[in-house]
Every structure is written in C-alpha cells, then in structure tokens.
Design a protein around this motif. Structure first.
Motif, PDB file in Angstrom:
ATOM      1  N   LEU C  27     -14.070  17.406  43.987  1.00 34.19           N
ATOM      2  CA  LEU C  27     -14.836  17.239  45.232  1.00 34.19           C
ATOM      3  C   LEU C  27     -15.999  18.217  45.335  1.00 34.19           C
ATOM      4  O   LEU C  27     -16.704  18.244  46.348  1.00 34.19           O
ATOM      5  N   GLY C 209     -11.655  15.894  51.677  1.00 38.94           N
ATOM      6  CA  GLY C 209     -12.631  14.820  51.870  1.00 38.94           C
ATOM      7  C   GLY C 209     -12.923  14.583  53.348  1.00 38.94           C
ATOM      8  O   GLY C 209     -14.088  14.492  53.759  1.00 38.94           O
ATOM      9  N   MET C 210     -11.875  14.534  54.154  1.00 37.85           N
ATOM     10  CA  MET C 210     -12.106  14.330  55.595  1.00 37.85           C
ATOM     11  C   MET C 210     -12.798  15.543  56.216  1.00 37.85           C
ATOM     12  O   MET C 210     -13.602  15.401  57.148  1.00 37.85           O
ATOM     13  N   THR C 213     -16.632  15.437  55.638  1.00 30.64           N
ATOM     14  CA  THR C 213     -17.303  14.541  56.594  1.00 30.64           C
ATOM     15  C   THR C 213     -17.315  15.137  57.995  1.00 30.64           C
ATOM     16  O   THR C 213     -18.337  15.112  58.697  1.00 30.64           O
ATOM     17  N   ARG C 216     -19.817  17.897  58.248  1.00 27.96           N
ATOM     18  CA  ARG C 216     -21.170  17.375  58.216  1.00 27.96           C
ATOM     19  C   ARG C 216     -21.572  16.732  59.548  1.00 27.96           C
ATOM     20  O   ARG C 216     -22.695  16.900  60.039  1.00 27.96           O
ATOM     21  N   LEU C 217     -20.637  16.016  60.133  1.00 24.61           N
ATOM     22  CA  LEU C 217     -20.954  15.284  61.361  1.00 24.61           C
ATOM     23  C   LEU C 217     -20.723  16.105  62.624  1.00 24.61           C
ATOM     24  O   LEU C 217     -21.043  15.662  63.732  1.00 24.61           O
ATOM     25  N   TYR C 219     -17.854  17.090  64.077  1.00 22.41           N
ATOM     26  CA  TYR C 219     -16.773  16.663  64.976  1.00 22.41           C
ATOM     27  C   TYR C 219     -16.173  17.869  65.695  1.00 22.41           C
ATOM     28  O   TYR C 219     -16.032  18.948  65.134  1.00 22.41           O
TER      29      TYR C 219
ATOM     30  N   ASP D  26     -27.265  11.660  58.546  1.00 24.91           N
ATOM     31  CA  ASP D  26     -26.466  12.886  58.631  1.00 24.91           C
ATOM     32  C   ASP D  26     -25.543  13.061  57.430  1.00 24.91           C
ATOM     33  O   ASP D  26     -25.065  14.174  57.179  1.00 24.91           O
ATOM     34  N   LEU D  27     -25.266  11.980  56.727  1.00 21.30           N
ATOM     35  CA  LEU D  27     -24.342  12.071  55.589  1.00 21.30           C
ATOM     36  C   LEU D  27     -25.079  12.101  54.246  1.00 21.30           C
ATOM     37  O   LEU D  27     -24.446  12.121  53.189  1.00 21.30           O
ATOM     38  N   ARG D  28     -26.408  12.092  54.299  1.00 22.82           N
ATOM     39  CA  ARG D  28     -27.193  12.171  53.062  1.00 22.82           C
ATOM     40  C   ARG D  28     -27.560  13.622  52.783  1.00 22.82           C
ATOM     41  O   ARG D  28     -27.784  14.402  53.704  1.00 22.82           O
ATOM     42  N   SER D  29     -27.600  13.966  51.501  1.00 23.29           N
ATOM     43  CA  SER D  29     -28.081  15.304  51.159  1.00 23.29           C
ATOM     44  C   SER D  29     -28.701  15.256  49.772  1.00 23.29           C
ATOM     45  O   SER D  29     -28.329  14.406  48.955  1.00 23.29           O
ATOM     46  N   PRO D  30     -29.628  16.156  49.524  1.00 16.44           N
ATOM     47  CA  PRO D  30     -30.285  16.175  48.215  1.00 16.44           C
ATOM     48  C   PRO D  30     -29.228  16.411  47.138  1.00 16.44           C
ATOM     49  O   PRO D  30     -28.378  17.283  47.294  1.00 16.44           O
ATOM     50  N   ARG D 189     -24.000   8.894  70.141  1.00 10.27           N
ATOM     51  CA  ARG D 189     -22.798   9.727  70.001  1.00 10.27           C
ATOM     52  C   ARG D 189     -22.916  11.077  70.715  1.00 10.27           C
ATOM     53  O   ARG D 189     -22.080  11.419  71.547  1.00 10.27           O
ATOM     54  N   VAL D 201     -16.423   8.905  68.019  1.00  8.47           N
ATOM     55  CA  VAL D 201     -16.543   8.555  66.607  1.00  8.47           C
ATOM     56  C   VAL D 201     -17.487   7.365  66.460  1.00  8.47           C
ATOM     57  O   VAL D 201     -17.306   6.333  67.107  1.00  8.47           O
ATOM     58  N   ASP D 202     -18.506   7.529  65.613  1.00 11.40           N
ATOM     59  CA  ASP D 202     -19.279   6.387  65.150  1.00 11.40           C
ATOM     60  C   ASP D 202     -18.549   5.840  63.933  1.00 11.40           C
ATOM     61  O   ASP D 202     -18.412   6.543  62.919  1.00 11.40           O
ATOM     62  N   GLN D 205     -20.283   5.958  60.369  1.00 12.09           N
ATOM     63  CA  GLN D 205     -20.283   7.300  59.776  1.00 12.09           C
ATOM     64  C   GLN D 205     -18.902   7.648  59.228  1.00 12.09           C
ATOM     65  O   GLN D 205     -18.781   8.181  58.119  1.00 12.09           O
ATOM     66  N   ALA D 206     -17.871   7.333  59.995  1.00 11.95           N
ATOM     67  CA  ALA D 206     -16.510   7.649  59.543  1.00 11.95           C
ATOM     68  C   ALA D 206     -16.181   6.931  58.244  1.00 11.95           C
ATOM     69  O   ALA D 206     -15.600   7.508  57.320  1.00 11.95           O
ATOM     70  N   GLY D 209     -18.080   8.367  55.308  1.00 11.45           N
ATOM     71  CA  GLY D 209     -17.425   9.614  54.911  1.00 11.45           C
ATOM     72  C   GLY D 209     -16.206   9.342  54.037  1.00 11.45           C
ATOM     73  O   GLY D 209     -16.032   9.958  52.976  1.00 11.45           O
ATOM     74  N   MET D 210     -15.357   8.394  54.452  1.00  9.12           N
ATOM     75  CA  MET D 210     -14.174   8.092  53.634  1.00  9.12           C
ATOM     76  C   MET D 210     -14.574   7.461  52.304  1.00  9.12           C
ATOM     77  O   MET D 210     -13.914   7.684  51.284  1.00  9.12           O
ATOM     78  N   THR D 213     -15.593  10.163  49.713  1.00 13.89           N
ATOM     79  CA  THR D 213     -14.428  10.788  49.095  1.00 13.89           C
ATOM     80  C   THR D 213     -13.736   9.828  48.129  1.00 13.89           C
ATOM     81  O   THR D 213     -13.354  10.205  47.011  1.00 13.89           O
TER      82      THR D 213
END
Lengths: 225, 225, 225, 225, 225, 225
Positions: C27, C209-210, C213, C216-217, C219, D26-30, D189, D201-202, D205-206, D209-210, D213
């Motif tokens: 990971l 993994g959770m 996320t 990042r978000l 929560y 929000d879940l993207r990164s270089p 959100r 929770v959106d 996005q959730a 995220g899963m 992983t």
C-alpha cells in the motif's frame, strides 16, 4: 452460609453509591444474602463516554480480585456494563451488569422496551450493546432526558423529564415496558409506573436479583472455561 | 411478610412435580420465600405437542385465579411456556415461564446457547418461541435426546444422552452455554457441567429465581394495563 | 501535503509490528501517504482475552494523543479492535479498526464471510463484535487454528492449519470469502487464495486502505460531535 | 505501474459525469492512480426505476469488457448499484458499487445511518438493497428530497432540501451519519457536515477509495471462482 | 370472465417450458382460469449466472407488455426471479416470481426451509434474494445437486441427487420443509415427499397458485403507484 | 372432485361470519371449489385477548375433526391465528391462518407492510406473531383504529378511522402495502386502496386463496410427520 453480593459503583461518587444502596433495600431480608455497595475510588465522577467506560475496567478487575474471597457474586452498577466480559474472565463468581440484566428482565414484562437515557451521547454506545446482546428486535427506542449531573440532583425536574421521555417512548415508539438507563434511580420507579401505566425496571435491582439467584445456584460463566 | 412462589407443573404427573420440587431446594432458605409446587390435574401425562400446550391454558388460568390470593408470583414449569401471555393477562402477580427465563439467564452465562430437547418434534415449537422472544442470533442450536417417557426414568441412560447431545452442541454448533429443555432435570446439572466444561441452566431454577425477584419488587407486566 | 497513517500494534511484540509493517508495503508508493507502524510498549505480549483488550485502551488513547499532530489517521492493528470507539472520541482524525475494516471489506468480495481465528477463546469475543457491527447474517462461521504463540513462528505449520480451517469454512460452512482474524498475516494471503480458490482479506491491509481514503477525504466520526 | 480506476456513470448525462469527475479530485494525487470517468451512452438520462437499473446491466458489461485491459478496478456510479454482481462475474478486476461502498463506509463513521434519497420511489428499491447487504439493523431511515432533474440544477434549492431532510433523519430517526443517495453530490458534503454536525459520505468518493485499495492489493471477488 | 395466467420461462428451452406446462395441470380445471406457458425466445438456454438473470429483464418486460391485454397475471418461472421488480413497474397486472412464492408458501408448511439448488454457483445469488425477502431466520440451508443440464435429463440420477441433498438438509441442517430451487421439477415432488417424509414445494405451482388468487382479487403492487 | 374450503370464524358472532362469507364471493366460481363459512359456537363474542385466543383452540380442534371428512382445507378467520399450529397437528388437510397468509401475501405486493389493527391491546400479541413468522424486517408498523365492537357497526366511522390510520402508516411509517388486521373487512378494501393509493390485503381472502392452492396440490404440513 449466607451469600454476599458486592455491588460496585464504577464512578467515584459516594452519593451515587448511597443512592444505589438505598435502592436495594427492597431486596434485603433478615437471614437473606448480604448486599454491599462499593465505590470505585479510581472511577471518574460520572461515566459519560466510551473512554470513561474503558478506563474503569482494570480498576474494576483489581477491586473484584481483592474482594473475590468475600463475595458470592458481583454487580457492576453502571448502565454501560463496563468490564462485564473482562470481569467474567477474572473471577469464578457470577458477574452481572445492570444494562444486560435490566434489559433481559424487561423482556419478561413487556413486548417492546423503551430506554430512558440520561445523555444523548450515551445512546450510540447503548446501541452497540443492545445489538451485541442480540435483542434489537425488542427495542422500541431510547431517548435522553438531557440533564447534567447538577440538574439530576433536583428530583422534581428529573422525574418530570423522565415522565416526559417515558410518555414519548410509550406513545410515539410503542414501548410497553421501560428501563431506566442509569444506576440508582429506583426512587422514581413507582411514580413513573403510576403516571405512565407501564412497568418500569430499575436495572440495578434487576441485576442484584439475578446475582442472588446466580450466587445461590453457583453459576459459572462460559468465559471461565 | 414472606413471598410465596407457586410453581405449576402443567402435566398431570405428580412424579414430575416431585422432581421439580426437589430441584428447587437450592433456592429455599429459612426465612426466605416459600416455593410451593402444584400439579395441574387436568394436564396430559406429558406435554408433547402444540395441542397439548394449548390444551392446558384454560385450566392453568383457573388454577392461577384460584390461587391468586395466596401467591406472590407464578412459574409455569414446562419448557413450552404454555399460557404464558394469557396468564399475564389473568393475574396481577408476576408470571414467569421456564423457557423464557432459562434462555434469558443463559444469555448472561455464555455467548451462544444450545438447547437440549427431549423430543425432536418439540424443536419447531421451540423455534417459534425463540424467534418470538427475539434472541435467535444467540442460539447455537437445539438437539433432541430422543427418549420416551419410560426411558427417561433410567437416569443413567438419560444422562448419557444429554451428555452426548451437549457435546455435539458444544463441538459442532459452537454452544458455550446449555439450557436443559425440560422441567425438573436439575439433578443432571452439576454432572453435565463437570463433564462438558460448560455452564448448564436448569430452566425451572432460573424461572423461580426471576420470580423471587419479581415478587419482591412488585413487578407488574405490560399485559395488565 | 502528504498523509501519514499511524498503524498501532497494541501488543508489545516488535516482531509482530515488523510483520505488520512488511504487510503494508503493497500500500506504499512514492509520493503517496506515509504508513508508519508503532508498537504499544504498555501492551501485553499478545492480546488473548477481553481483559487484555480492555487493558490497552488507555495506553492507546495516550499514544494517539501524543501523535495526534503528526498523523492523518490511525489504525488499530488487533482483530479485537481494542479501544476503537474510545479512540474515536479521543482524536479528530479517522480511526480504523482492523476487524471492522476487514469484515466490511469482505462484504464487497463475497456473500458469506468465514473468519480464521487464532484461538478458540477469541471466538465469543468476536461474536459480540460481529453482532454489534450488525452483519451477523453475512457470517458463515469462525473457526480457530488453535496454535500458541511459539507455534505461530513456524510458517509452514501455520499455513497448513489456516488452509485446513479455511477449507472447512468453505466446504462445511459455505464461506465464499475469508478474513484472517489476526494482524500481520498478509504473507499467507496469496497462498491461501491460490489453494482455496477464495478471496482472502488481510484485515490490516483493509484498514490501512480505508484509513488512506478517510485521511484524504477528511472524514470525522460521529463520536466527535 | 500505476493503477487506473474507471468510474462509470450508467446514465447518459455527460453533465452528471462531469460532476462525478470533479468530486473525485480529492482522491487524485501526482504519481497516484488515475481516476477516469466514463458515461454509459446507452443509459437513460437518469436512473429512476428498477427497470432503468436492470436496463443498463448488459451495456455496462460490454463497456467493462471493452475496457478490461486498461483498468485496474471499476466503480459503478449510481446509488442503485446496477449490475454490481453481474459485473463481478464479468471481469477479474475489482468492481465497487457506490451504494455498497457508501453504506459500508458510513458504518465506520457512525452508529445509525441515514440516507438522503432523491426520489421517494427509489426508497423501496434501496430497502431491498440494504437488506440484501445485511445491515438493516444499522439503518436509521431514508427520506427523499423529492426534486425532479431540472430542480436539481438549482444548487441552493437542492442544498436546502438536503439540509432539511438530513435534519429530520438526525432528529426524528436518530441518524448520526448520513449517506447522500446519489452520485456526484460531493460538492454539498462539507456544507451539510457543517450545518448538521454529522459526518456525511459521498458514496462515489467512498467507492473510489475502496477501489484504489482493491486495485492495489489485487482483490478478486468470489464470483470469479 | 375467465382469468388467464401467463407463465413465462425466461430461458429459451422449449423442453423446459413443456415440463413447466405439465407441472401445472394440477392447477387447471374446467371453467377455471387458463394457464398458458410461454418461452422467452431471447433467453439463454439456461439461467446460470447473475448476468444471465439480468440479461433477460428487458426481453421479459417487452414480452409482458406485448401480452398485457390478454393476461390477468404473470408468473416468471425461474428460481432467480429475474426482473420481478422491474415487471411490477411495467404492468398493472400481478406479477409473481417462483422463488418468492415458493419460499413464502414453504413458510406455511414448516418451520425451517431447505432449498435444493441445481448449481453451487446459484447459492450466493439466492442468498441475496432470501435476505432481501427478509426471511433468512427461517432458512435452514441450501445445497446443490451439482448436475449439468445434460445430466438433468436423466430422471433417475436427478431424483437420486435431490433425495440425497434433501436428506442432508433434513438431517444436518434441520429443514422440515423443502423447496425445489428450479422451475418445472414438479414431477419429483410426490416421490421426494414420500421418501423424505417432508413437505416439498414446487415453486412454479406455488407461484401460479398465488397468481390465480391475485388475478381474481385484482391485486395491484405498490410499484404501480 | 371439487374441493371444499371450510372457513371457521372462531368467535361466536354469526354476523361476523356472514360478513366473512360475503367477502369471499370474489373467490367463488361456478365449477370451482366450495367455500363454506362456519361459526365456532363455543367462541367468545370477539377475540380481544391472548386468553380468548388460547380459549378457542380446543373447540377449534374438535370442529376441525368433526369436519375433516368433508373438507379439503381449513382457514381460521381471526387475525391472531388461534390454534394454527395445534390444528396442523390435528388434521392431514392444509390449515391456513389469516394473519400468516395476509402478511405473506403482502410481501408480494409491497416492500414494507403496515397493519391496521382494531384494538391497541392486540398489537403486542401481533408483534410476537410477526417475530415468530420471521418477517419483522418487512414490517413498517401497526396502529389501532381503537373502535369498540358497537362502533364497528358504523361503516362510515370505521372506514374513516381505517383511512386515517392507513395514511399514518403510509406517511409516517413508510408502509407501501397495508393488511387489515381483522376478518371480514373486505368491503373496505377497494375504498381504502382508492383513497390511499396503496395495495390493501384482506387477510381472509388471502388465506382462502392459499387454501385453494394447498387443497388442490395436496400439501401436507411438516407438523403431520
């Protein structure tokens, strides 16, 4: 030989312990088991969070070990049942929690159980407990009276809120039996029952009742295998 | 004033009543509540079908009414809890059923409950009861010993079968606490516990224990509204 | 800014922590979040009882508080999820438990979940957890491999037992996805999957993994209200 | 090698796809996984009935097959999770549905989940989904905002309704975590969380995220046996 | 006016349709409703996966629409109930699925239902269905006979396997009523009942029975609001 | 040969029996099964308590035995399903209860079932029944119209209350299908459906429908093993 039930208040308030003690007079009788109430000195003034619950487990284990020779059974007098399963590993004596005993007793008195909580923040914690106990299909609902510790001292205010919350559990949620979600409130029981027309369980009384039988019959829990 | 618990055997066998009576000595004490066992003369020799269960409800109601003034609480000593809810409408006194009380007590002693039944044909009936009680997620399983009334008289055979069935509930079904699904088998409890290493509940003892507390505290069930 | 996930091993074994750390390499990625593993010095050598579970909650709370400024999220790497809800009150950061995350992840991979436990005595404790989580209708079963700490060091023996237990969960209990009920066993995952033909979840990987996320978000759990 | 997550909007609206795409920044990164959003050309303008749900399954299967070589995992971005289990048979890659992922993620953030639906007619469909998922004891309730597609374009009206419905889920139904029952609403959100004081929770996005992983760890679902 | 029940076989095998048709003779009577069986030309030869299930929904909707004027009710004759809820949105007539009807009928005949499946791979799909139906506490288990289409032609082999699987459901899983998890197997019903001593439900017969009543009484499903 | 369904009204009111009889005209047809309604002379004027329920079981058994040769199936026309399981032991013919059949039929018409009860005191009794049936996750709620026997005679008042209660079940409890919790109210069905826009089940009609099929197919219940 006479049994001795040790009832432990896991918060450090001796006033609360005294209230619990008075609530148990109905279960005392000449020649019957002794019912003795102890205060956990290391406990917080009140148990109001999961962290409080978890924080008292080790002190409870030590107190139980220290009293193991002089007790026939133990009752943990907090509606979050702190340490219930750890204590069942710790001693050979029966250990009863007031939430578990109060809820199971309510199942013999009505069809759908309403819980009168003190604080709103306790309700998710109790929710986990009810599901772990496996009786969620019998729960009508749980509502808080929302009083702080200082306000609880005012008996009239407290009874008023309990009545109001109990009425909502009865009329909106369909509860036909109520459990008071706190130790040492037995003094309100008769008045709530009269006003609401529903059976009301004081969970500490219920747990001491189950402890008396368990002590007498020599039950050992599965955790002691 | 001293409480008096009336324990009613809804079958007509006085030998069974005598066995129940002996099983309750552990709950008697000088100065404590009286525990008196009655036989339902109108009952069948044994309760082995739903029709038997239903057939004893009215006679039970009449017996309870006839004894209402001299009782503090009633226990129905048959693992099908015949008439439990009709009786709770009939008297103001607490009424406990041994299946309900035995199963709820088992929840305080282990995680997953195994039931030792006498007859295979009782298991569907008990299944309905367990679901109505709302605790099916705590049930590990139920298995019959499969002995007829005459064979039950042979204590060694009976204990052997109970042990075998209890072992299967423990090893194949994951039970960590057992309930004996019949009244008046308390004499096997200690030996089963020793052999199997699990807590074992005699349901009549459990119900009388709950009745003692209920009588003392003056519980009224919701059905009496 | 880069996230940092702190993974806490609540037992005191640095070897176990090292194993967990290796399991998380999958990971890690250049430019991605840092994943750092800590050992709870105050923990017992292994967490094998409810008392062990409860005993580490306060030290965990203190460790989390001490690291709160340098962490984006926390993972508790023990399959009993010690202190999960107390920690969620303690920090504003997301806190993930490996049992909760492992089981929820398994629900996305199969229909009925089998749990491979280390010890038989953990199973009742996990049972309470599964019911509190509310997913018991998705559980196929849980079986122990029954190895002591020293035997776990023998990788071949351990894999053999896990395979045997996994096969029984698949063939007798109808599991179609497995969760390894212990931290730091990721090294067995691929081989178990190949042998058994079922998806296998390493719960620590699932929780990290959770946590990635959640960090990042941003929560926040409900307990922080 | 870098993962690529394909997020498929099963309705034919490219505006909706664009909204989903923005929600995933929000879940993207270089250096991190690519997250690419596709529109299902064959889909209806919006998925508002069970027939709509079922009608997109085969086109989704074909789209997934056509992209199987260039994807590490797939996300189906519709709160009815159309084709979830058919797709898990279709590809070896992980497939995540936003309803499943959103609800499971919510279980890690609160005790009782409230769902904010768009349309009243979707609620029975979601009810079947929640029960099939097996988490109905954790559901506080689901309420619709009752806006048609054209009204959804008005962000202020939409946020107002979501806030009102979220408040009712919190105050009347006891929800302490909310899931937005629609794809691509991530822009609401933060404001909902701030106004209501609950985690929100959106689901897209959730699910992404899963998926990140699952792709990284190489999960295979049971359906691929 | 006489009712006409249209029974649709969603696979393309006219032999299967013919078998279903014969199985329904017991429900035909002079002057009674017409029961007519159709084959879905667009269906696969057999429905063996979730993708197969989903693939027939649109063709089923079109077939139902084309026959809406000449039908009083529809039955979908596949134990995965493909399109059940989409069809209930599509027509004003009652639509019955054989899995739903077969399982609900079984609840009136026994306490714990065993399902005899054709293929092991169908069991997870049926599991989702049973939970969505909400009756999982009544399910004893489901086991496959594991025969391919060609072997099913051999009646003796098929009956042998069904008997063996039914016996296991009865003796190991505690089933006291069985449902045959496939359309058109009514010819085995009487023999299975005789051999196993349990009631056996042919789900197509059960669904046609419910359709006859629904047509007669003019039921409309909630989806048609 | 033509089937004959005997529908037994377990209360002694011949007016109620006449109402039930009229409600069944929709299920009669020339050349079809005979549907004959009987009154239980020994029954109370109305069944309003658990004791009433239990009191009619033996007379029902005798009436069924006396009519066993001339009946193809029996229906017990009281929403408490008195004697349902005892009768299934008593006769080889199918026995249907109107609560069981009405609720199971409702599951095919909507997602969440609302029950319109006559009396508030019946609701706990029905609650036990619903849980024993195992479908509590499908129950939206149950509310009483709260009319005494004499007021029930006023059709307009009764319909008004049923409408009001049905509306509350729909709007506050989320019911999308309703069951009338009383025998012989079929005359209100069409008007309730029209006003509320929901399917409404008359349970006696539902049970007679299931009895017609059961008689035709020769079902035997598990209790007759």
């Amino acid at each position: 030989m006479t049994e001795r039930i040790l009832v432990i208040n896991p918060n450090s308030s001796v006033e609360v312990t005294a209230g619990i003690d008075r609530a148990l007079d109905d279960l005392r009788s000449p020649g019957g088991a002794q019912i003795e109430c102890l205060t956990l000195a290391e406990g917080p003034p009140g148990i109001e969070s999961q962290r409080h619950v978890d924080s008292v487990v080790l002190p409870l284990c030590r107190l139980v070990e220290a009293n193991d020779n002089r007790a026939s059974a133990f009752v943990i007098a907090c509606f979050s049942d702190p340490g219930l399963h750890a204590l069942r590993e710790t001693t050979q004596r029966p250990v009863l929690g007031i939430a578990e005993s109060g809820l199971l007793t309510a199942l013999t008195l009505g069809e759908r159980v309403g819980i009168i909580a003190i604080l709103a923040t306790s309700i998710p914690r109790h929710g986990r407990f009810v599901r772990a106990l496996g009786i969620e299909s019998r729960l009508a609902g749980e509502l808080p009276i929302g009083l702080g510790v200082s306000e609880l001292a005012d008996e009239e205010v407290t009874l008023g809120r309990m009545t109001e919350v109990g009425r909502r559990l009865r009329d909106k949620h369909g509860a036909d039996v109520l459990v008071m979600g706190c130790a040492g409130m037995a003094r309100y029981r008769a008045r709530l029952e009269a006003t609401l027309g529903l059976p009301v369980v004081d969970p500490t009384q219920a747990a001491v009742g189950m402890a008396l039988t368990a002590a007498r019959l020599g039950y050992r829990t599965a955790a002691q295998r």
